[in-house]
Design a protein around this motif. Sequence first.
Motif, PDB file in Angstrom:
ATOM      1  N   ALA A 178       0.865  -1.182   0.000  1.00 58.84           N
ATOM      2  CA  ALA A 178       0.000   0.000   0.000  1.00 58.84           C
ATOM      3  C   ALA A 178       0.901   1.233   0.000  1.00 58.84           C
ATOM      4  O   ALA A 178       1.148   1.829   1.048  1.00 58.84           O
ATOM      5  N   PRO A 179       1.418   1.626  -1.170  1.00 58.11           N
ATOM      6  CA  PRO A 179       2.440   2.685  -1.226  1.00 58.11           C
ATOM      7  C   PRO A 179       1.980   4.046  -0.713  1.00 58.11           C
ATOM      8  O   PRO A 179       2.758   4.761  -0.083  1.00 58.11           O
ATOM      9  N   TYR A 180       0.719   4.406  -0.959  1.00 54.70           N
ATOM     10  CA  TYR A 180       0.254   5.725  -0.517  1.00 54.70           C
ATOM     11  C   TYR A 180       0.106   5.777   1.004  1.00 54.70           C
ATOM     12  O   TYR A 180       0.465   6.781   1.638  1.00 54.70           O
ATOM     13  N   THR A 181      -0.419   4.707   1.590  1.00 52.20           N
ATOM     14  CA  THR A 181      -0.521   4.650   3.047  1.00 52.20           C
ATOM     15  C   THR A 181       0.864   4.647   3.682  1.00 52.20           C
ATOM     16  O   THR A 181       1.103   5.326   4.682  1.00 52.20           O
ATOM     17  N   THR A 182       1.773   3.888   3.093  1.00 52.68           N
ATOM     18  CA  THR A 182       3.150   3.851   3.595  1.00 52.68           C
ATOM     19  C   THR A 182       3.779   5.235   3.561  1.00 52.68           C
ATOM     20  O   THR A 182       4.410   5.669   4.533  1.00 52.68           O
ATOM     21  N   THR A 183       3.605   5.939   2.441  1.00 52.94           N
ATOM     22  CA  THR A 183       4.190   7.277   2.307  1.00 52.94           C
ATOM     23  C   THR A 183       3.581   8.251   3.302  1.00 52.94           C
ATOM     24  O   THR A 183       4.292   9.056   3.920  1.00 52.94           O
ATOM     25  N   THR A 184       2.263   8.194   3.477  1.00 49.84           N
ATOM     26  CA  THR A 184       1.607   9.102   4.423  1.00 49.84           C
ATOM     27  C   THR A 184       2.100   8.875   5.846  1.00 49.84           C
ATOM     28  O   THR A 184       2.438   9.833   6.562  1.00 49.84           O
ATOM     29  N   LEU A 185       2.146   7.615   6.280  1.00 50.27           N
ATOM     30  CA  LEU A 185       2.624   7.301   7.627  1.00 50.27           C
ATOM     31  C   LEU A 185       4.102   7.655   7.785  1.00 50.27           C
ATOM     32  O   LEU A 185       4.530   8.130   8.834  1.00 50.27           O
ATOM     33  N   MET A 186       4.890   7.421   6.736  1.00 51.95           N
ATOM     34  CA  MET A 186       6.307   7.739   6.778  1.00 51.95           C
ATOM     35  C   MET A 186       6.513   9.245   6.941  1.00 51.95           C
ATOM     36  O   MET A 186       7.331   9.690   7.757  1.00 51.95           O
ATOM     37  N   CYS A 187       5.781  10.036   6.172  1.00 50.11           N
ATOM     38  CA  CYS A 187       5.894  11.497   6.270  1.00 50.11           C
ATOM     39  C   CYS A 187       5.411  12.002   7.626  1.00 50.11           C
ATOM     40  O   CYS A 187       5.983  12.941   8.191  1.00 50.11           O
ATOM     41  N   LEU A 188       4.333  11.371   8.156  1.00 52.82           N
ATOM     42  CA  LEU A 188       3.809  11.774   9.463  1.00 52.82           C
ATOM     43  C   LEU A 188       4.837  11.503  10.561  1.00 52.82           C
ATOM     44  O   LEU A 188       5.083  12.356  11.429  1.00 52.82           O
ATOM     45  N   MET A 189       5.442  10.310  10.534  1.00 57.51           N
ATOM     46  CA  MET A 189       6.479   9.982  11.521  1.00 57.51           C
ATOM     47  C   MET A 189       7.687  10.905  11.367  1.00 57.51           C
ATOM     48  O   MET A 189       8.262  11.365  12.361  1.00 57.51           O
ATOM     49  N   ALA A 190       8.071  11.169  10.125  1.00 60.05           N
ATOM     50  CA  ALA A 190       9.218  12.050   9.885  1.00 60.05           C
ATOM     51  C   ALA A 190       8.929  13.473  10.351  1.00 60.05           C
ATOM     52  O   ALA A 190       9.847  14.186  10.795  1.00 60.05           O
ATOM     53  N   THR A 191       7.663  13.894  10.261  1.00 59.60           N
ATOM     54  CA  THR A 191       7.293  15.222  10.766  1.00 59.60           C
ATOM     55  C   THR A 191       7.592  15.334  12.260  1.00 59.60           C
ATOM     56  O   THR A 191       8.158  16.329  12.724  1.00 59.60           O
ATOM     57  N   ILE A 192       7.200  14.298  13.001  1.00 55.90           N
ATOM     58  CA  ILE A 192       7.444  14.290  14.450  1.00 55.90           C
ATOM     59  C   ILE A 192       8.947  14.255  14.738  1.00 55.90           C
ATOM     60  O   ILE A 192       9.450  14.994  15.592  1.00 55.90           O
ATOM     61  N   GLU A 193       9.670  13.407  14.019  1.00 58.81           N
ATOM     62  CA  GLU A 193      11.118  13.290  14.222  1.00 58.81           C
ATOM     63  C   GLU A 193      11.830  14.611  13.929  1.00 58.81           C
ATOM     64  O   GLU A 193      12.668  15.074  14.717  1.00 58.81           O
ATOM     65  N   CYS A 194      11.488  15.211  12.793  1.00 51.51           N
ATOM     66  CA  CYS A 194      12.125  16.478  12.410  1.00 51.51           C
ATOM     67  C   CYS A 194      11.757  17.602  13.369  1.00 51.51           C
ATOM     68  O   CYS A 194      12.598  18.452  13.699  1.00 51.51           O
ATOM     69  N   ALA A 195      10.494  17.619  13.803  1.00 47.01           N
ATOM     70  CA  ALA A 195      10.045  18.676  14.712  1.00 47.01           C
ATOM     71  C   ALA A 195      10.757  18.591  16.059  1.00 47.01           C
ATOM     72  O   ALA A 195      11.185  19.617  16.614  1.00 47.01           O
ATOM     73  N   VAL A 196      10.916  17.382  16.593  1.00 43.13           N
ATOM     74  CA  VAL A 196      11.585  17.203  17.884  1.00 43.13           C
ATOM     75  C   VAL A 196      13.037  17.664  17.799  1.00 43.13           C
ATOM     76  O   VAL A 196      13.523  18.442  18.638  1.00 43.13           O
ATOM     77  N   VAL A 197      13.740  17.210  16.770  1.00 42.95           N
ATOM     78  CA  VAL A 197      15.150  17.591  16.612  1.00 42.95           C
ATOM     79  C   VAL A 197      15.260  19.073  16.255  1.00 42.95           C
ATOM     80  O   VAL A 197      16.144  19.781  16.756  1.00 42.95           O
ATOM     81  N   GLY A 198      14.351  19.545  15.390  1.00 40.23           N
ATOM     82  CA  GLY A 198      14.400  20.940  14.975  1.00 40.23           C
ATOM     83  C   GLY A 198      14.185  21.905  16.125  1.00 40.23           C
ATOM     84  O   GLY A 198      14.893  22.914  16.254  1.00 40.23           O
ATOM     85  N   VAL A 199      13.211  21.609  16.992  1.00 38.87           N
ATOM     86  CA  VAL A 199      12.950  22.474  18.161  1.00 38.87           C
ATOM     87  C   VAL A 199      14.126  22.436  19.123  1.00 38.87           C
ATOM     88  O   VAL A 199      14.483  23.446  19.741  1.00 38.87           O
ATOM     89  N   ALA A 200      14.758  21.262  19.268  1.00 40.30           N
ATOM     90  CA  ALA A 200      15.918  21.151  20.147  1.00 40.30           C
ATOM     91  C   ALA A 200      17.093  21.983  19.639  1.00 40.30           C
ATOM     92  O   ALA A 200      17.871  22.531  20.419  1.00 40.30           O
ATOM     93  N   ILE A 201      17.210  22.095  18.304  1.00 39.84           N
ATOM     94  CA  ILE A 201      18.323  22.847  17.724  1.00 39.84           C
ATOM     95  C   ILE A 201      17.976  24.320  17.551  1.00 39.84           C
ATOM     96  O   ILE A 201      18.796  25.198  17.826  1.00 39.84           O
ATOM     97  N   GLU A 202      16.776  24.597  17.099  1.00 36.68           N
ATOM     98  CA  GLU A 202      16.349  25.972  16.840  1.00 36.68           C
ATOM     99  C   GLU A 202      15.223  26.349  17.805  1.00 36.68           C
ATOM    100  O   GLU A 202      14.084  25.940  17.641  1.00 36.68           O
ATOM    101  N   HIS A 203      15.566  27.124  18.866  1.00 34.92           N
ATOM    102  CA  HIS A 203      14.594  27.469  19.902  1.00 34.92           C
ATOM    103  C   HIS A 203      13.754  28.693  19.539  1.00 34.92           C
ATOM    104  O   HIS A 203      12.646  28.855  20.042  1.00 34.92           O
ATOM    105  N   HIS A 204      14.287  29.583  18.715  1.00 39.06           N
ATOM    106  CA  HIS A 204      13.613  30.851  18.457  1.00 39.06           C
ATOM    107  C   HIS A 204      12.359  30.650  17.607  1.00 39.06           C
ATOM    108  O   HIS A 204      12.411  30.000  16.549  1.00 39.06           O
ATOM    109  N   VAL A 205      11.260  31.225  18.087  1.00 43.26           N
ATOM    110  CA  VAL A 205       9.987  31.099  17.371  1.00 43.26           C
ATOM    111  C   VAL A 205      10.061  31.785  16.013  1.00 43.26           C
ATOM    112  O   VAL A 205       9.474  31.308  15.026  1.00 43.26           O
TER     113      VAL A 205
END
Length: 367
Positions: free
Chosen positions: A211-238
């Motif tokens: 199910a390539p579309y479901t896989t891509t959607t879940l992959m992007c959703l997980m990557a959003t959380i991963e990037c956001a956590v690391v991004g906020v840790a590195i870049e604090h300024h709003v």
Amino acid sequence: MANVDFMPFLAMVIVQLGFAGMNITSKLAMDSGMNPFVLVTYRQIFATLATIPFALILERKTRPKITIPILFQIFLCSLTGAFMNQVFYFVGLNNASPTIACALTNILPAVTFLFALIFRQESLGIKSKAGQAKVIGTLVCVGGAMLLSFYHGRKIGIGNSAIHWKYAEKMTDKHPTEKSNFLGPFFIFASTAAWALWFIIQAKLSIKFPAPYTTTTLMCLMATIECAVVGVAIEHHVAAWSLRSGIRLISAVYAGFVCSALAFCIMTWCVERKGPLYTSVFSPLMLILTAILSWALLRETLFVGTLVGSTLIIAGLYSVLWGKDKEAKQANITEGMEAAVKNREKEDLELQFQAHGNGGNGRHDPN
């Protein structure tokens, strides 16, 4: 018929043009001060929003059950193919020119081949022409990448572009594209390695969870959380997360919708129509388009080392792809022969069974 065959060609040209445009807009956004982690986070957000309708509508009835092992494999795909691949790429792009970044990504088939050997998904087959082509192509790709990274040489005198984009000229004056440090190529290498690992994991996942579309959607959703956590840790300024700047908003939306969602759908369609090899051979076109756009819009200067290294990478790429195509054709021939032998054996058994049955009836016939 000609129009039908022309559509995949036009589609892949549009995809490569879209990727080339992403390199230009992303480079300008990061030159304006946008953190690569912020850019990748927004890209994943927009990609998730863009792929959700495809997953919900197109795979509503065909989607297999999502289990814990499947989710874990999708998580690994998000970690390698979305988070590490894109973060490393944008960090590398921020420290190199778009042309060099595009050229180095063309070593992907060679790196994937090396990882496939390690994980025993590929055989070396050094005695065959196909195996020799893959090995030689891999070595040529790596050699071209090393030349591209560590040698510039003389400038290629092709004149100056007649296009004057004041915003781009302002950014290139502050952040020239000719950078001498090796940080950019190093991160592009890391990005390519992460992408190759994604191919290895995705190959197994697609068999268990088609199910390539479901896989891509879940992959992007997980990557959003991963990037956001690391991004906020590195870049604090709003303020660093603001998309009020036009180029930042354009870059984030463009990368998410065009280069993640739209490009994936088009490439999936082309793979179904023409096969994976046909889709792969268009990747060097992105290098050519990016070099032209970088020269025209960013006033990038081309060097002899860049030209020679890019040529070697493209030559090695096609050598690897030729070897893969040769092996695929040979495998199809072998499978066809084996199927023919099995059918013949089945027919022989049926004939023998009929012969025995007819003989038995003859022996028990009272007449």
